[in-house]
Design a protein around this motif. Structure first.
Motif, PDB file in Angstrom:
ATOM      1  N   LYS A   1       0.802  -1.225   0.000  1.00 42.16           N
ATOM      2  CA  LYS A   1       0.000   0.000   0.000  1.00 42.16           C
ATOM      3  C   LYS A   1       0.835   1.275   0.000  1.00 42.16           C
ATOM      4  O   LYS A   1       0.322   2.351  -0.281  1.00 42.16           O
TER       5      LYS A   1
ATOM      6  N   ARG B   1       2.019   2.282   2.876  1.00 39.06           N
ATOM      7  CA  ARG B   1       1.405   2.871   4.086  1.00 39.06           C
ATOM      8  C   ARG B   1       2.474   3.206   5.116  1.00 39.06           C
ATOM      9  O   ARG B   1       3.379   2.409   5.358  1.00 39.06           O
TER      10      ARG B   1
ATOM     11  N   SER C   1      -7.913  -0.702   4.508  1.00 37.91           N
ATOM     12  CA  SER C   1      -8.590  -0.581   3.219  1.00 37.91           C
ATOM     13  C   SER C   1      -7.587  -0.910   2.103  1.00 37.91           C
ATOM     14  O   SER C   1      -6.412  -0.591   2.208  1.00 37.91           O
TER      15      SER C   1
ATOM     16  N   ASN D   1      -6.665   0.110  -0.741  1.00 38.21           N
ATOM     17  CA  ASN D   1      -6.243   1.110  -1.712  1.00 38.21           C
ATOM     18  C   ASN D   1      -4.756   1.384  -1.533  1.00 38.21           C
ATOM     19  O   ASN D   1      -4.197   1.085  -0.478  1.00 38.21           O
TER      20      ASN D   1
ATOM     21  N   SER E   1     -10.687   4.992  -0.810  1.00 39.83           N
ATOM     22  CA  SER E   1     -10.899   3.591  -0.437  1.00 39.83           C
ATOM     23  C   SER E   1     -11.635   2.856  -1.554  1.00 39.83           C
ATOM     24  O   SER E   1     -12.455   3.440  -2.256  1.00 39.83           O
TER      25      SER E   1
ATOM     26  N   HIS F   1      -5.903  11.965   2.878  1.00 39.42           N
ATOM     27  CA  HIS F   1      -6.710  10.771   2.819  1.00 39.42           C
ATOM     28  C   HIS F   1      -7.765  10.873   1.751  1.00 39.42           C
ATOM     29  O   HIS F   1      -8.151  11.962   1.363  1.00 39.42           O
TER      30      HIS F   1
HETATM   31 MG    MG Z   1      -7.722   3.415   4.722  1.00 39.35          MG
END
Ligand code: MG
Ligand code: TXA
Length: 337
Positions: A58, A60, A145, A147, A153, A233
Motif C-alpha cells: 500500500k 502505508r 482498506s 487502496n 478507499s 486521505h
Molecule cells: Mg484506509
C-alpha cells in the motif's frame, strides 16, 4: 507478481474459492476481500512478516495501525488483554457490522499490526465472503482498506486492481460494497469512550447503548489518537472542492473556472442544471444519503479516470451516514461555501 481476480458469490461464497484464498493467508500472503464497508487488504494478524507486506503493497506509513478482523467471538481472546465492560453490549448490538473497537492488546500481537502501540482495533465484519475467509483461515486477519495509501478507499474489486495489481496475488471480487465508507472507530481505552473515526454507526447510536461518548475526530495534528486521521486521505488526483449549500455558489465557481475541466457531483437531476460544467455526475435523490455514501469513493475514482481537473461536490445532507460522508469529503477537499 500476477494478480488474479476471483468472482465470489456474496450470498453463498463458493467453498473452493474461499479455500484457495485462505490457503494464501495461511502461507503468509496477502488477499484483498470485500467487507460491508470497503475492500480490505488482509494478512494473518499473527504473522509479522505477512503484515509487513501490507504496508509495502500500500505504501502505508508504518506508524498507522491496522484493524484486525474476526469471524467469531473466540478469536477475540487471542487479541485483547480483557474485554472492557462497555464493549459487550456494543458487540451484541453492532457486530457483525461496521464498528471497530479499540481495546488493550495482548502481548503476542505483533507490533507491526498495532504500529508498536499497546492498543488494538478489532471488528467483526458482516460480509459473508469476509467472514468465510477469516473462518477458513483459522486466524484473525489484519486488514486496512485495500487502496494505495492516500487514494480513495476501494468499494469495488476493480478499484483494488487499479491500485494494487502486480503487488498482491489475489482479489476476491464480491461486487460493490454496501456501506461505501469505512467503519466507525471507537476507542474504549480512554476514560470516556471516544469516536476516532466517523462511520455509519454514529456517536448517538453508541451513546444509546453505553452512555457518554466523546468525538475525537477533529483533533489537531500531533494530538490525534487515531494516526490514520493525520494523513492526507481519501484523495482523488483532481483538486477537490465542496459546497455545503446553495447551487448559486456552485454556478459561480463553474463560471470562474471555465478553463478547467470541472466535474460536478450533484443532487440535481436535470443534466443541464450546471451549464458550463465539463461533466455532471449524479448523487441520486437528496433524501437518500446512504446511496450517496455508497457511491462516493467510486465517483471520485471515475472523475480521475475521466481526466477531471477539479471535482466540485454538492454536499449531501449531514443526517445519518451523511455526517460521516461529510467528514470524508471535508478531509479530502476544500470548502468553497
Ligand atoms: Mg484506509
Ligand atoms: O471499514 C473499515 O474499517 C475497513 C475495512 C477493510 O474493515 N478498514 C479500514 O482500515 O478502513 P484502515 O487501515 O484504512 O483504517 C484504520 C483506521 C485508521 O485511521 C487507523 O489509524 C485506526 O483505524 N486505528 C487502527 N488501529 C487503531 C488503534 N489501535 N488505535 C487507534 N486507531 C486505530
Amino acid at each position: 507478481m500476477k494478480t488474479e481476480v476471483l468472482k465470489v458469490n456474496r450470498k453463498n461464497p463458493e467453498k473452493g474459492k474461499i479455500e484457495r484464498a485462505a490457503n494464501l493467508i495461511q502461507r503468509g500472503e496477502l488477499v484483498a476481500f470485500p467487507t460491508e464497508t470497503v475492500y480490505g487488504l488482509g494478512a494473518n494478524a499473527f504473522d509479522a512478516r505477512a503484515v509487513k507486506k501490507i504496508f509495502k503493497a500500500k505504501g502505508r506509513p508504518a506508524d498507522n495501525p491496522l484493524i484486525v478482523h474476526i469471524s467469531d467471538m473466540d478469536m477475540l481472546d487471542a487479541l485483547v488483554e480483557r474485554i472492557p465492560e462497555k464493549a459487550i453490549p456494543l458487540m451484541e448490538k453492532f457486530w457483525p457490522g461496521p464498528l471497530t473497537l479499540v481495546m488493550k492488546k495482548k502481548r503476542n500481537v505483533p507490533d507491526a499490526v498495532t504500529a508498536g502501540g499497546n492498543t488494538i482495533g478489532v471488528r467483526m465484519p458482516k460480509n459473508r465472503i469476509a467472514r468465510a475467509l477469516i473462518k477458513k483461515s483459522g486466524t484473525p486477519i489484519a486488514a486496512p482498506s485495500a487502496n494505495a495509501s492516500t487514494r480513495p478507499s476501494p468499494t469495488e474489486a476493480n478499484h483494488v486492481y487499479e491500485d494494487l495489481s502486480g503487488r498482491i496475488p489475489l482479489i476476491l471480487d464480491g461486487g460493490k460494497t454496501d456501506v461505501g465508507i469505512e467503519s466507525t472507530v471507537l476507542d474504549l481505552t480512554s476514560r470516556t469512550p471516544a469516536i476516532l473515526r466517523k462511520g455509519k454507526i454514529a456517536r448517538s447510536d453508541v451513546k444509546k447503548v453505553i452512555g457518554a461518548v466523546v468525538d475525537h475526530t477533529q483533533k489537531k495534528r500531533g494530538k490525534v489518537k487515531s494516526p490514520g486521521q493525520k494523513y492526507r486521505h481519501y484523495a482523488p488526483k483532481a483538486k477537490l472542492v465542496f459546497a455545503r449549500e446553495g447551487i448559486s455558489a456552485v454556478r459561480r465557481f463553474i463560471s470562474k473556472n471555465k478553463e478547467k475541466k470541472v466535474f460536478v457531483i450533484t443532487h440535481l437531476e436535470r443534466k443541464n442544471s450546471h451549464r458550463g460544467a465539463y461533466r455532471t455526475l449524479p448523487w441520486g435523490k437528496k433524501s437518500n444519503v446512504s446511496a450517496a455514501a455508497r457511491k462516493f469513493f467510486s465517483l471520485l475514482r471515475r472523475c480521475d479516470q475521466e481526466g477531471a481537473d477539479v471535482i466540485l461536490i454538492e454536499n449531501p445532507p449531514r443526517k445519518g451516514i451523511g455526517d460521516a460522508l461529510y467528514d470524508r469529503i471535508s478531509r479530502g477537499g476544500k470548502r468553497i461555501v
